[in-house]
Structure formats: C-alpha cells, structure tokens
Design an enzyme around this catalytic site. Structure first.
Site, short mmCIF file in Angstrom:
data_model
loop_
_atom_site.label_atom_id
_atom_site.label_comp_id
_atom_site.label_asym_id
_atom_site.label_seq_id
_atom_site.Cartn_x
_atom_site.Cartn_y
_atom_site.Cartn_z
N ASN A 1 -10.93 8.72 6.95
CA ASN A 1 -11.16 9.73 5.93
C ASN A 1 -11.65 11.00 6.61
O ASN A 1 -12.71 11.02 7.23
CB ASN A 1 -12.16 9.22 4.91
CG ASN A 1 -11.61 8.01 4.17
OD1 ASN A 1 -10.49 8.04 3.68
ND2 ASN A 1 -12.36 6.93 4.14
N LYS B 1 0.83 -1.21 0.00
CA LYS B 1 0.00 0.00 0.00
C LYS B 1 0.86 1.25 0.00
O LYS B 1 1.88 1.30 0.69
CB LYS B 1 -0.91 0.03 1.25
CG LYS B 1 -2.00 -1.04 1.28
CD LYS B 1 -2.96 -0.82 2.45
CE LYS B 1 -4.15 -1.78 2.38
NZ LYS B 1 -5.13 -1.58 3.47
N GLU C 1 -12.47 3.64 8.74
CA GLU C 1 -12.72 2.50 7.87
C GLU C 1 -12.14 1.22 8.47
O GLU C 1 -11.00 1.24 8.93
CB GLU C 1 -11.96 2.80 6.57
CG GLU C 1 -12.64 2.44 5.30
CD GLU C 1 -11.72 2.80 4.14
OE1 GLU C 1 -11.93 3.87 3.55
OE2 GLU C 1 -10.79 2.02 3.84
N ARG D 1 -13.11 13.77 6.04
CA ARG D 1 -14.01 14.61 5.23
C ARG D 1 -15.42 14.04 5.30
O ARG D 1 -15.64 12.96 5.85
CB ARG D 1 -13.54 14.55 3.76
CG ARG D 1 -13.57 13.11 3.24
CD ARG D 1 -13.45 12.97 1.75
NE ARG D 1 -13.67 11.60 1.34
CZ ARG D 1 -12.75 10.64 1.33
NH1 ARG D 1 -11.50 10.89 1.72
NH2 ARG D 1 -13.06 9.42 0.95
N HIS E 1 -16.17 -4.31 3.99
CA HIS E 1 -15.69 -2.96 4.24
C HIS E 1 -16.78 -2.26 5.05
O HIS E 1 -17.87 -2.01 4.54
CB HIS E 1 -15.46 -2.27 2.90
CG HIS E 1 -15.17 -0.79 2.98
ND1 HIS E 1 -14.08 -0.21 2.39
CD2 HIS E 1 -15.85 0.20 3.56
CE1 HIS E 1 -14.10 1.09 2.62
NE2 HIS E 1 -15.17 1.37 3.32
C1 MV4 Z 1 -7.39 -4.23 2.34
C2 MV4 Z 1 -8.11 -5.35 1.87
C3 MV4 Z 1 -7.66 -6.60 2.25
N1 MV4 Z 1 -6.58 -6.73 3.05
N2 MV4 Z 1 -6.31 -4.41 3.14
C4 MV4 Z 1 -9.57 -0.89 -0.23
C5 MV4 Z 1 -9.79 0.54 0.05
C6 MV4 Z 1 -8.85 0.86 1.15
N3 MV4 Z 1 -9.36 1.88 1.97
C7 MV4 Z 1 -8.70 -0.41 1.90
N4 MV4 Z 1 -9.05 -1.44 0.98
C8 MV4 Z 1 -8.81 -2.75 1.25
N5 MV4 Z 1 -7.73 -2.98 2.04
C9 MV4 Z 1 -5.94 -5.63 3.47
N6 MV4 Z 1 -4.87 -5.81 4.27
C10 MV4 Z 1 -9.25 -5.13 1.08
C11 MV4 Z 1 -9.60 -3.81 0.76
C12 MV4 Z 1 -10.82 -3.63 0.01
C13 MV4 Z 1 -11.05 -4.25 -1.25
C14 MV4 Z 1 -10.12 -5.08 -1.89
C15 MV4 Z 1 -10.39 -5.66 -3.11
C16 MV4 Z 1 -11.60 -5.43 -3.75
C17 MV4 Z 1 -12.54 -4.63 -3.17
C18 MV4 Z 1 -12.28 -4.03 -1.92
C19 MV4 Z 1 -13.26 -3.24 -1.32
C20 MV4 Z 1 -13.02 -2.65 -0.10
C21 MV4 Z 1 -11.82 -2.86 0.56
#
Ligand code: MV4
Length: 450
Positions: free
Chosen positions: A290, A158, A275, A292, A208
């Site tokens: 976030n 990330k 989140e 905002r 999420h």
């Molecule tokens: C992740 C995850 C799985 N494992 N982190 C996406 C937006 C950001 N704010 C955080 N997100 C994610 N972080 C870890 N360690 C999964 C998401 C994720 C996601 C991933 C693949 C497809 C759709 C998603 C929707 C929401 C969050």
C-alpha cells in the site's frame, strides 16, 4: 524545502496532517467539499478552499479541482491522505508537471504497485515469498480450471486492479469456479474499469501482518516495525495492533527484511506498507503493498514515538532518514479501534446523521484521532469513520485493559457505533490470548447470530 501544503483529504486524516504541518511550522491549506464546510479540519485550518460539491467524483477525486486549489492558494506540496487519490499515479504525475511536490511515492511506483498482479510478479522477482498462484491474469474458465487444479482448492479469485480485499472471491470446489470467475471479472470491470483477475491458493487461517516502511530519496529504507490487522470484517479493519503478537524474532526480522527488499525493487520513496499473510508455522507470503499512509499508522507511532506524517513531509523535502536502531525498536504495545457511524446489528450499514452528544476518552496511554464533535453532522457521501481510539501500554495486556477502559468512557449519541462489539472482542479469550486469525470476526459474528 516545503513552503505550504495542500491537504487534499477530509475527516480525521485531514486533521492529522494539519497537526503535523503545524508542529513543523509549515502553513497548510485544507481542501474541502461543500459537504465538509462545517468540518473540524476546515474550522481549525488557517486557510481552507472549497473544491466542489459533495460527491467525491466532483471534489476529493477530481484532479483538476485539487490541482487548481493548490495553484490558487500558492501551495508547493500536496498531501493526499489515504483513500481518494492517495495512490493515483496520474495525480502524482500532474503534480510533478506543475511543480508541486506530491507527498508520496513516485508515479512509476504507484503504477507498479497499483496493479496487484504486477506487484506480485515484481515482488517474486525481488525474492519475496508469494502465495502460489497464477503468473499472469487468467483469461477464461478452462485456463482457470487448469491453474486451480495445480494449486489445489480452495482458491481465491482476486481483481488485479483491486486491493484491500475488494473484488476477492473464495472458490471451494471446481464446479463453483467458472461462475466465480465470470462474476469477479464483471465486478472488477464495474468497480475498477479493468476486468483482469488472477488466482491464488486460499490460505485458511493466516494472520494479516503488515510492515511499515520509510524510504528517503537517497536510497535509505527502514522497516519501522509491523502491525497485526487480522480483525477485519469484509476486509474492513476494525482493530489493529503493534507489534504483531506471537511473532518470533526470526520471523519478524525476515518480514522486515522482505519489506525493505520489496521497497527497494520498486524504487520506493515515502511511507508505505508491505502486507503479508503469516501462517501458524511462521511461513509468510507477500500479498500487496500500500503506497500511502494507512489509517492504522498511529499504533506504529505509539510504540516507536516517531511521527510518520512529519517523516513523510521531511522525505518529500529531500531530507535523509537518520534513524538508528533504538529509534525503531518498539517500546510496549499499542492497539487501535476504528469507531464508525455504523450499525453492527444491521450488517454494519452506514448511519450518517447528527452526533447529539460526544465525549471521547482520555487518561493515561490514550490517543484519539477524530474530526467529530458534538453537533457534527456525519455526511452520507463518504466513509463513516468518526475516529480512532489508540491505547498504549507497557505490554499487550495493559494496552487491552486501557483500550477497554477508554471505550467504556466514550459517549456517542445520535449515531450507532460498533463500540459494544469492539469491547466484546477485546474481552474475548481468543483475542486476549492472541489466538485470533483473519477469520476470527466472521466466526465470532456467526456464533452471536444463534
Ligand atoms: C488472502 C487471504 C487468504 N489467502 N489471500 C484480504 C485483504 C487483502 N489485502 C488480502 N487479503 C487476504 N488475502 C490468500 N491467498 C486472506 C486475506 C485476508 C482475509 C480473508 C478473509 C477474512 C479476513 C481477512 C483479513 C485479512 C486478510
């Protein structure tokens, strides 16, 4: 006291903020770029001011233009909406120096939460559960290998300066790691001017779930419920709902408590979102905050009957949060879909252009937040959101039924929209049974390909 607000944004959110100001009797000025001269918020505003040419870097993202607009029109407060400069610490700081109330968190808070690796550390220190990952940004491939082995694959790279999934990269095995790291660092440098990346263990099928908070200037912080935003495509949300389905009271309370604790740790003031990823066992992990108002705030408004934008203004004016339990307990269920000018058959490519015909839905339990009208030309310079349709029902099934009915009534000619796809998702048995997770949409789209 706020005397006059500069709305430093465009589209549906500019209109949303204008509506809140009107109901509070606060005069507002809409700042617009040359491309938005004919837009609805500009047409509806009592006062509007052009801040520059179409490219956002020369208008909506251009701090000197925004500040000058506020000064010239005599505004003593500025609402940044979402996107653009909404989480920009420098803008918040300059506002402070110019005697303009920035309607949002303090500059220090924006700085702390803007660096996602730093936010992770701060939240861990505050006692929030975080996904196992690297404590500091990873420098090179050998360090990444060592950490990834400890975490176990798959891992996620990330970008520290990213957020909202931008700059994320899944690595399923060690031989992919070095390349992924390099590409992610390059992308992060190009996109954010900061190559820092960190690692997290990748959770396979979480939900999420984000918690909406409000915090006043006097140390009062409340969680105003949560939203499930698991239906995303490349981290763009398509469908959001409140309350999060299938959450036990124990997990819900713990999530709310964690968000409030996190907000306290960074001296949060204003409306914000914490989140989390939630797994099937109800374990949850903080991912980012976030700082905002979010696109999906209306689903929270629909189930609480709070006006979050009016609360942002009240908090900025120094008022105290005087909310009781019964103001916060959700009533019924709300679901929102985002209607964009995009072609889902062409990999969701934006398709700006003239809207020839437009009929938004109505009837019981339906709210539409949109700046679009028949004859409106969607400019190519900004995101392609046309509006949001929000349905409220006594329960989730009724909210889904109403939303599907509303989308059936909606007529948009001239630009493609994902409405047919949104309706198929609403009718999908896994969505109806709340079995969907963050990978639902990718899997559904892949199954349609064949
Ligand atoms: C992740 C995850 C799985 N494992 N982190 C996406 C937006 C950001 N704010 C955080 N997100 C994610 N972080 C870890 N360690 C999964 C998401 C994720 C996601 C991933 C693949 C497809 C759709 C998603 C929707 C929401 C969050």
């Amino acid at each position: 006291m706020i005397r006059k607000v500069l709305i430093a944004n465009r589209g549906e959110i500019a209109l949303r903020v204008l509506r809140a100001c009107r109901e509070l009797g606060i005069p507002a000025v809409v700042a617009y770029s040359e491309a938005d001269r004919e837009s609805l918020p500009v047409r509806l505003a009592d006062e509007a001011i052009c801040i520059g040419p179409a490219p956002a870097e020369r208008s909506y993202n251009h701090i000197p233009a925004i500040i000058s607009a506020a000064v010239v029109t005599g505004c003593d407060a500025l609402h940044p909406g979402y996107g653009f400069l909404a989480e920009n610490a420098l803008l918040a700081e300059i506002c402070e120096e110019c005697g303009i109330t920035f309607i949002g968190p303090r500059p220090q808070t924006l700085r702390a939460l803007g660096d996602k690796a730093e936010a992770r550390r701060l939240m861990q220190r505050a006692g929030l559960p975080i996904v196992p990952g690297s404590e500091t940004p990873v420098r090179d491939a050998s360090e990444a290998r060592r950490i990834a082995r400890k975490l176990g694959y798959p891992v996620l790279v990330k970008a520290a300066a990213g957020g909202g999934g931008r700059g994320m990269r899944i690595v399923r095995e060690e031989r992919e790691l070095a390349t992924a790291l390099q590409v992610a660092q390059q992308e992060a440098q190009a996109a954010f001017g900061d190559p820092s990346v960190y690692l997290e263990r990748y959770l396979e099928r979480p939900r999420h779930v984000e918690v909406q908070i409000l915090a006043d200037q006097h140390g009062n912080i409340v969680a105003v419920g949560e939203r499930d935003c698991s239906i995303q495509r490349r981290y763009q949300k398509l469908i959001e709902e409140a309350p999060a389905p299938d959450l036990s009271a124990r997990v819900r309370d713990a999530l709310h408590e964690a968000a409030v604790r996190g907000a306290r740790a960074v001296g949060y003031v204003g409306a914000g979102t914490f989140e989390f990823l939630v797994d099937r066992e109800g374990h949850f992990y903080f991912t980012e905050a976030n700082a905002r108002l979010q696109v999906e705030h209306p689903v929270t408004e629909a189930v609480t009957s709070l006006d979050l934008v009016q609360w942002q203004l009240a908090i900025a004016a120094g008022e105290r949060l005087a909310l009781r339990e019964r103001d916060l307990a959700p009533r019924g269920h709300a679901i929102e879909v985002r209607v964009t000018a995009e072609d889902p058959d062409r990999d969701f490519a934006p398709r700006p252009g003239r809207i020839e015909q437009l009929v938004w839905p109505g009837g019981p339990g339906i709210r539409v937040d949109s700046h679009a009208y028949a004859g409106y030309v969607v400019p190519p310079h900004y995101d392609s959101l046309l509006g949001k349709v929000i349905a409220w029902g006594l329960d989730r099934a009724q909210a889904i039924e109403r939303l599907d009915r509303a989308l059936r009534e909606t007529i948009i000619d001239g630009v493609p929209t994902p409405i047919p796809l949104l309706r198929r998702i609403l009718q999908h048995p896994d969505f109806r049974a709340s079995r969907h997770t963050t990978t639902f949409l990718a899997e559904y789209l892949a199954s349609q390909q064949s």
